[in-house]
Design an enzyme around this catalytic site. Sequence first.
Site, mmCIF file in Angstrom:
data_model
loop_
_atom_site.group_PDB
_atom_site.id
_atom_site.type_symbol
_atom_site.label_atom_id
_atom_site.label_comp_id
_atom_site.label_asym_id
_atom_site.label_seq_id
_atom_site.Cartn_x
_atom_site.Cartn_y
_atom_site.Cartn_z
ATOM 1 N N LYS A 5 -16.054 -12.686 1.496
ATOM 2 C CA LYS A 5 -15.121 -13.665 0.947
ATOM 3 C C LYS A 5 -15.834 -14.615 -0.020
ATOM 4 C CE LYS A 5 -10.945 -12.991 2.720
ATOM 5 N NZ LYS A 5 -9.741 -12.866 1.877
ATOM 6 N N ARG A 51 0.823 -1.212 0.000
ATOM 7 C CA ARG A 51 0.000 0.000 0.000
ATOM 8 C C ARG A 51 0.854 1.257 0.000
ATOM 9 N NH1 ARG A 51 -3.993 -0.100 4.864
ATOM 10 N NH2 ARG A 51 -2.142 -0.947 5.874
ATOM 11 N N TYR A 71 -17.778 -10.426 6.987
ATOM 12 C CA TYR A 71 -16.477 -10.831 6.444
ATOM 13 C C TYR A 71 -16.610 -12.109 5.628
ATOM 14 C CZ TYR A 71 -11.683 -12.672 6.456
ATOM 15 O OH TYR A 71 -10.470 -13.202 6.095
ATOM 16 N N ALA A 115 -6.568 -8.253 2.275
ATOM 17 C CA ALA A 115 -8.011 -8.237 2.536
ATOM 18 C C ALA A 115 -8.310 -7.279 3.670
ATOM 19 C CB ALA A 115 -8.508 -9.627 2.912
#
Length: 323
Positions: A149, A36, A145, A75
């Site tokens: 996924k 990032r 979550y 993630a």
Amino acid sequence: MDRRTILITGASGFVGTALCRKLVELGGVNARAALRKPGAVLPAGVQPVIVGELARSTDWASALSQVDVVVHAAARVHVMKETATDSLAEFRRVNVDGTLNLARQAAAAGVRRFIFISSIKVNGEQSPAGRPLCADDTPAPQDAYGVSKLEAELGLRHLAIATGLEVVIIRPVLVYGPGVKANFHNMMRWLHRGVPLPFGAVDNRRSLVSLGNLLDLITTCIDHPKAANQVFIASDGDDVSLTQLIRALGQALGRPARLIPVPQILLQTAARVLGQRDLAQRLLGSLQVDINKNYQLLGWTPPMTLEQGLSATARSFLDNPHR
């Protein structure tokens, strides 16, 4: 033969950093880490590339240049104290939109295989008594979550059909190993300090996976022809109760566990009263998985036993002066 280039996302995280190190040790590949922002400490020999946030608008062109395989470990992870007004929307923004944007660009760039590190939460939060969860079971996610996924998995499968990109999905159970954080690290701290724990009578069954075993499965799936377009569950293949786990971990730390045999029903009741129902489920509930598919299709069995995995985790903890 030319060296393959493998792009690892989430390369500064627990799994990603260890995977970068393992790929360097194995040799024969160029490991490229998607980050990032600058500043991450990577193993020597890993090429960093700054891509920014994982989002639907991220430009992956420079990161994907001449890449053969993507291992997507980045993630938005399960959040213990959620602050977002719409948590599902936040998980979808990163885990679904961001993932599918990357995969579409990977397919267009000629990437051969896309390995998606998903989660056992796609299967659900618990397993029925005597019936371990399997990779090809009907998904039953219970939280935002897990839903995100699953939606990413479904999108990747559609993309694989449309483009020919080979997609491999790996759903790990709880991952532990050197450098593990959160509840597992806290448990080691309590054991090391001799704190009495009220878990001496918990008769559940949980599957875990050591970091070493997870990495071995990932690297197997990089090249194995039968891994293409399949779903696998990552586990040590050795289920334990919470009581057994704490005792084994205490032994690995050289600190006998001080366990108080509080009845499980009392622990569950106390957790509900304190608003910790989810935590109680993770600690006291059963979640067993079946990894026979890994052996049948890939010839893969976990190279590391639970005892060896706990020993490596404990050594790392004890070597850390800031534990």
